[in-house]
Write a protein that holds these residues in place. Structure first.
Motif, PDB file in Angstrom:
ATOM      1  N   LEU A 168       7.187 -23.062 -66.826  1.00 17.71           N
ATOM      2  CA  LEU A 168       7.929 -22.095 -67.630  1.00 17.71           C
ATOM      3  C   LEU A 168       6.982 -20.999 -68.061  1.00 17.71           C
ATOM      4  CD1 LEU A 168       9.997 -24.337 -70.107  1.00 17.71           C
ATOM      5  CD2 LEU A 168      10.850 -23.160 -68.084  1.00 17.71           C
ATOM      6  N   SER A 169       7.476 -19.761 -68.056  1.00 15.29           N
ATOM      7  CA  SER A 169       6.702 -18.672 -68.648  1.00 15.29           C
ATOM      8  C   SER A 169       7.615 -17.904 -69.589  1.00 15.29           C
ATOM      9  CB  SER A 169       6.118 -17.743 -67.576  1.00 15.29           C
ATOM     10  OG  SER A 169       7.147 -17.019 -66.933  1.00 15.29           O
ATOM     11  N   THR A 170       7.040 -17.426 -70.676  1.00 19.75           N
ATOM     12  CA  THR A 170       7.736 -16.576 -71.627  1.00 19.75           C
ATOM     13  C   THR A 170       7.034 -15.229 -71.611  1.00 19.75           C
ATOM     14  OG1 THR A 170       8.265 -18.498 -72.996  1.00 19.75           O
ATOM     15  CG2 THR A 170       8.487 -16.334 -74.025  1.00 19.75           C
ATOM     16  N   SER A 171       7.819 -14.155 -71.488  1.00 22.57           N
ATOM     17  CA  SER A 171       7.224 -12.837 -71.341  1.00 22.57           C
ATOM     18  C   SER A 171       8.045 -11.784 -72.072  1.00 22.57           C
ATOM     19  CB  SER A 171       7.148 -12.445 -69.863  1.00 22.57           C
ATOM     20  OG  SER A 171       6.439 -13.404 -69.119  1.00 22.57           O
ATOM     21  N   SER A 172       7.370 -10.692 -72.373  1.00 18.01           N
ATOM     22  CA  SER A 172       8.003  -9.540 -73.009  1.00 18.01           C
ATOM     23  C   SER A 172       8.515  -8.573 -71.960  1.00 18.01           C
ATOM     24  CB  SER A 172       6.981  -8.808 -73.889  1.00 18.01           C
ATOM     25  OG  SER A 172       6.466  -9.663 -74.872  1.00 18.01           O
ATOM     26  N   LYS A 173       9.404  -7.700 -72.364  1.00 18.12           N
ATOM     27  CA  LYS A 173       9.945  -6.667 -71.480  1.00 18.12           C
ATOM     28  C   LYS A 173       8.792  -5.829 -70.918  1.00 18.12           C
ATOM     29  CE  LYS A 173      13.173  -2.823 -71.343  1.00 18.12           C
ATOM     30  NZ  LYS A 173      14.165  -2.042 -72.122  1.00 18.12           N
ATOM     31  N   GLY A 174       8.829  -5.583 -69.611  1.00 15.75           N
ATOM     32  CA  GLY A 174       7.808  -4.777 -68.943  1.00 15.75           C
ATOM     33  C   GLY A 174       6.704  -5.582 -68.295  1.00 15.75           C
ATOM     34  N   VAL A 175       6.635  -6.886 -68.574  1.00 18.46           N
ATOM     35  CA  VAL A 175       5.617  -7.732 -67.935  1.00 18.46           C
ATOM     36  C   VAL A 175       5.979  -7.909 -66.468  1.00 18.46           C
ATOM     37  CG1 VAL A 175       4.683 -10.081 -67.802  1.00 18.46           C
ATOM     38  CG2 VAL A 175       4.910  -8.950 -70.026  1.00 18.46           C
ATOM     39  N   LEU A 176       5.004  -7.681 -65.600  1.00 16.77           N
ATOM     40  CA  LEU A 176       5.176  -7.925 -64.173  1.00 16.77           C
ATOM     41  C   LEU A 176       4.187  -9.015 -63.782  1.00 16.77           C
ATOM     42  CD1 LEU A 176       5.695  -5.301 -61.418  1.00 16.77           C
ATOM     43  CD2 LEU A 176       4.368  -7.349 -60.991  1.00 16.77           C
ATOM     44  N   ARG A 177       4.704 -10.096 -63.246  1.00 20.03           N
ATOM     45  CA  ARG A 177       3.878 -11.211 -62.780  1.00 20.03           C
ATOM     46  C   ARG A 177       4.005 -11.285 -61.262  1.00 20.03           C
ATOM     47  NH1 ARG A 177       2.438 -14.809 -67.089  1.00 20.03           N
ATOM     48  NH2 ARG A 177       3.633 -14.397 -68.995  1.00 20.03           N
ATOM     49  N   GLY A 178       2.878 -11.125 -60.567  1.00 16.44           N
ATOM     50  CA  GLY A 178       2.945 -11.227 -59.120  1.00 16.44           C
ATOM     51  C   GLY A 178       2.308 -10.041 -58.442  1.00 16.44           C
ATOM     52  N   LEU A 179       2.372 -10.105 -57.198  1.00 18.06           N
ATOM     53  CA  LEU A 179       3.050 -10.993 -56.258  1.00 18.06           C
ATOM     54  C   LEU A 179       2.094 -12.131 -55.894  1.00 18.06           C
ATOM     55  CD1 LEU A 179       4.292  -8.082 -54.039  1.00 18.06           C
ATOM     56  CD2 LEU A 179       5.793  -9.577 -55.284  1.00 18.06           C
ATOM     57  N   HIS A 180       2.477 -13.351 -56.166  1.00 15.22           N
ATOM     58  CA  HIS A 180       1.589 -14.503 -56.011  1.00 15.22           C
ATOM     59  C   HIS A 180       2.063 -15.427 -54.886  1.00 15.22           C
ATOM     60  CE1 HIS A 180       1.037 -13.911 -60.602  1.00 15.22           C
ATOM     61  NE2 HIS A 180       0.185 -13.171 -59.930  1.00 15.22           N
ATOM     62  N   PHE A 181       1.104 -16.160 -54.320  1.00 15.03           N
ATOM     63  CA  PHE A 181       1.409 -17.229 -53.373  1.00 15.03           C
ATOM     64  C   PHE A 181       0.217 -18.163 -53.283  1.00 15.03           C
ATOM     65  CE2 PHE A 181      -0.355 -13.753 -50.896  1.00 15.03           C
ATOM     66  CZ  PHE A 181      -1.200 -14.344 -49.981  1.00 15.03           C
ATOM     67  N   GLN A 182       0.474 -19.375 -52.760  1.00 16.16           N
ATOM     68  CA  GLN A 182      -0.562 -20.369 -52.505  1.00 16.16           C
ATOM     69  C   GLN A 182      -0.744 -20.455 -50.989  1.00 16.16           C
ATOM     70  OE1 GLN A 182      -1.736 -21.766 -56.093  1.00 16.16           O
ATOM     71  NE2 GLN A 182      -1.502 -23.596 -54.922  1.00 16.16           N
ATOM     72  N   THR A 183      -1.961 -20.674 -50.540  1.00 19.05           N
ATOM     73  CA  THR A 183      -2.263 -20.687 -49.117  1.00 19.05           C
ATOM     74  C   THR A 183      -2.424 -22.104 -48.570  1.00 19.05           C
ATOM     75  OG1 THR A 183      -4.631 -20.518 -49.548  1.00 19.05           O
ATOM     76  CG2 THR A 183      -3.424 -18.447 -49.251  1.00 19.05           C
ATOM     77  N   GLY A 184      -2.358 -22.207 -47.240  1.00 24.02           N
ATOM     78  CA  GLY A 184      -2.663 -23.454 -46.537  1.00 24.02           C
ATOM     79  C   GLY A 184      -1.807 -24.627 -46.958  1.00 24.02           C
ATOM     80  N   ASN A 185      -2.465 -25.771 -47.109  1.00 24.96           N
ATOM     81  CA  ASN A 185      -1.759 -27.000 -47.475  1.00 24.96           C
ATOM     82  C   ASN A 185      -1.184 -26.956 -48.882  1.00 24.96           C
ATOM     83  OD1 ASN A 185      -2.293 -28.211 -45.003  1.00 24.96           O
ATOM     84  ND2 ASN A 185      -4.228 -29.081 -45.709  1.00 24.96           N
ATOM     85  N   TYR A 186      -1.535 -25.945 -49.645  1.00 27.03           N
ATOM     86  CA  TYR A 186      -1.052 -25.832 -51.025  1.00 27.03           C
ATOM     87  C   TYR A 186       0.090 -24.832 -51.166  1.00 27.03           C
ATOM     88  CZ  TYR A 186      -5.097 -28.628 -52.038  1.00 27.03           C
ATOM     89  OH  TYR A 186      -6.023 -29.648 -52.056  1.00 27.03           O
ATOM     90  N   ALA A 187       0.601 -24.320 -50.032  1.00 32.99           N
ATOM     91  CA  ALA A 187       1.749 -23.415 -50.090  1.00 32.99           C
ATOM     92  C   ALA A 187       2.883 -24.086 -50.861  1.00 32.99           C
ATOM     93  CB  ALA A 187       2.202 -23.042 -48.687  1.00 32.99           C
ATOM     94  N   GLN A 188       3.650 -23.278 -51.576  1.00 32.40           N
ATOM     95  CA  GLN A 188       4.723 -23.818 -52.416  1.00 32.40           C
ATOM     96  C   GLN A 188       6.059 -23.155 -52.094  1.00 32.40           C
ATOM     97  OE1 GLN A 188       3.117 -22.624 -56.257  1.00 32.40           O
ATOM     98  NE2 GLN A 188       2.639 -24.738 -56.743  1.00 32.40           N
TER      99      GLN A 188
END
Length: 181
Positions: A50-70
């Motif tokens: 869970l994440s809690t954020s304020s208006k205007g927060v941009l999170r990303g662009l994220h990813f996990q690589t290899g065997n840890y891809a999600q």
């Protein structure tokens, strides 16, 4: 639940059935058997975030690589976001393409983001609570990302850059072309 295919293969919109009455509402947020029956995508979620954020927060662009891809099933518990995912699977017909959708606490719509995708979101309301169900554990050494304003991807976040709130780490992410071209 209703499943709707997006333009990106295996990336689907999940709309749970919401039961409302004078007491409030109830919904089944995920049912593995029904999801597989509708998509034939095997998924076994092992971690919830869970994440809690304020208006205007941009999170990303994220990813996990290899065997840890999600793979992730994302939703908004309170507030609203513009949710964006990018297909990073080199063998995909939609490699390098992105999809965006508004997710909020009113419609309860969810987005299933398959393995091999980058993911990010822009918060549209203060005190937004965002939920991620992940099918693999987080691994710091496998984390990666793409800068939010990547010129190749050309994502329209619908907000001026001066209004964005970014982490220092997200401001330093590499471009799509430096990672994949």
């Amino acid at each position: 639940m209703t499943i709707q295919q997006t333009p990106l293969k295996d990336c689907v919109i999940v709309t749970p059935k919401v039961f409302r009455d004078s007491r409030g509402s109830f919904l089944e947020s995920f049912n593995q058997k029904a999801f597989y029956g509708a998509t034939e995508l095997p998924v076994d979620f092992v971690q919830d975030n869970l994440s809690t954020s304020s208006k205007g927060v941009l999170r990303g662009l994220h990813f996990q690589t290899g065997n840890y891809a999600q793979a992730k099933l994302v939703s908004v518990l309170k507030g609203s976001v513009l949710d964006v995912c990018v297909d990073l699977r080199r063998d995909s017909k939609t490699f390098g393409e992105h999809f965006s959708i508004k997710l909020d606490d009113k419609t309860k719509t969810q987005l299933f983001v398959p393995k091999g995708f980058a993911h990010g979101f822009l918060v549209l309301e203060d005190e937004t609570i965002f939920s991620y169900k992940c099918d693999n554990y987080y691994n710091k050494e496998a984390e990666s990302g793409i800068i939010y304003n990547d010129p190749y991807l050309n994502i329209n976040w619908g907000i001026s850059e001066s209004e964005l709130i970014l982490s220092e780490k997200d401001k330093q992410l590499p471009t799509f072309e430096s990672l994949f071209k």
